[in-house]
Design a protein around this motif. Sequence first.
Motif, PDB file in Angstrom:
ATOM      1  N   UNK A  58      -7.275  10.154   0.907  1.00 14.24           N
ATOM      2  CA  UNK A  58      -5.725   9.519   2.068  1.00 14.24           C
ATOM      3  C   UNK A  58      -6.566   8.036   2.308  1.00 14.24           C
ATOM      4  N   UNK A  59      -5.798   7.524   1.518  1.00 17.44           N
ATOM      5  CA  UNK A  59      -5.483   5.640   2.199  1.00 17.44           C
ATOM      6  C   UNK A  59      -4.089   4.969   2.248  1.00 17.44           C
ATOM      7  N   UNK A  60      -4.260   3.781   2.915  1.00 21.50           N
ATOM      8  CA  UNK A  60      -3.284   3.532   3.664  1.00 21.50           C
ATOM      9  C   UNK A  60      -3.028   2.654   2.351  1.00 21.50           C
ATOM     10  N   UNK A  61      -1.404   2.264   2.606  1.00 24.14           N
ATOM     11  CA  UNK A  61      -0.587   0.481   2.022  1.00 24.14           C
ATOM     12  C   UNK A  61      -1.814  -0.228   2.052  1.00 24.14           C
ATOM     13  N   UNK A  62      -1.644  -1.199   0.678  1.00 20.48           N
ATOM     14  CA  UNK A  62      -2.800  -2.282   1.768  1.00 20.48           C
ATOM     15  C   UNK A  62      -4.130  -2.219   1.982  1.00 20.48           C
ATOM     16  N   UNK A  66      -5.167  -9.338  -5.896  1.00 17.32           N
ATOM     17  CA  UNK A  66      -7.126  -9.870  -5.712  1.00 17.32           C
ATOM     18  C   UNK A  66      -7.685 -10.503  -5.158  1.00 17.32           C
ATOM     19  N   UNK A  67      -7.315 -11.740  -4.978  1.00 21.49           N
ATOM     20  CA  UNK A  67      -7.310 -12.753  -3.726  1.00 21.49           C
ATOM     21  C   UNK A  67      -7.502 -11.697  -2.431  1.00 21.49           C
ATOM     22  N   UNK A  68      -7.029 -11.162  -2.615  1.00 20.23           N
ATOM     23  CA  UNK A  68      -6.999 -10.628  -1.195  1.00 20.23           C
ATOM     24  C   UNK A  68      -7.670  -9.604  -0.781  1.00 20.23           C
ATOM     25  N   UNK A  69      -7.852  -8.624  -1.458  1.00 19.80           N
ATOM     26  CA  UNK A  69      -9.133  -7.665  -2.035  1.00 19.80           C
ATOM     27  C   UNK A  69     -10.640  -8.568  -1.481  1.00 19.80           C
TER      28      UNK A  69
END
Lengths: 175, 105
Positions: A153-157, B13-16
Amino acid sequence: MSSSLILLNEINATSGATANITFSDTSFDVYFLQFNDVRCDTDDKDLNFRFTSSGTADDSANYEYAVYELRADSTHVNRGATGQTSLPVNISGQGTGTGEACNGNIFAFNFNNTGEFSHVTMEITMFDFVERIFGWQGGGALKAVGARNGFEFFWESSANFTSGNFKIYGLNKTN
Amino acid sequence: MAKTKEELQAEADAEIEASKPIMQNKDGVVIEFEDSDYETAKKDLGEEKWQKQQFGYIQDRRDSYPAIGDQLDMLWHAIDGNKLDKTSDFYKDLKKVKDDNPKPS
């Protein structure tokens, strides 16, 4: 014939961007995943999941789903898509306020059948980020043959879990 | 102005990268993402951004439209008052939702 649920694994997710729960007992035809009080650290985020193969989430674009979204504030909606890289648990964005949690039951079929697609049925309830109640019922599949051994399971963003209890059972048959 | 898929992926990409370290719970054990997990997270976020830009207005409009019963009532009143045109509340209310949640250009 009687039947019973055999608990195979349980995790509590209080941090992290993904929650991965697997099973090692491959003797069951049907598995049952129950999750409750699943919460996120960020407002308005969708929860999704993937099947795992040998513990690794399959993120291929082979997921398909068809569900009925029930909601108290507006018209019910049929939702569905093909060629997805995951399956949605909700699509309105869960919140972080009091009571804004997600709960659900998922039955998994063909997870040990290497010659068939893997299917799930879903029955989910949640409050979204403006406290609207949603029901979510339907099915999904990974349209690729192969054995699966769990869920991720994973959340958006890449938002993080703040709570969530996940249990996976084997549906045992005794004659 | 809508961004290209490549521009949105670069943002993702930058945010991650800026969010590192990202942790995961694997069967109850909390560990950092592996390289492949970071790549998946970037791909997921890029796709989310694209979907929101291109199709987010659909959900936003759906959440904003009056209930079907209220729309039918506005429609009835528009007909009853011989105002089934752009001066009716039926038209103006729905037009506002569309204008507030435009399709990407």
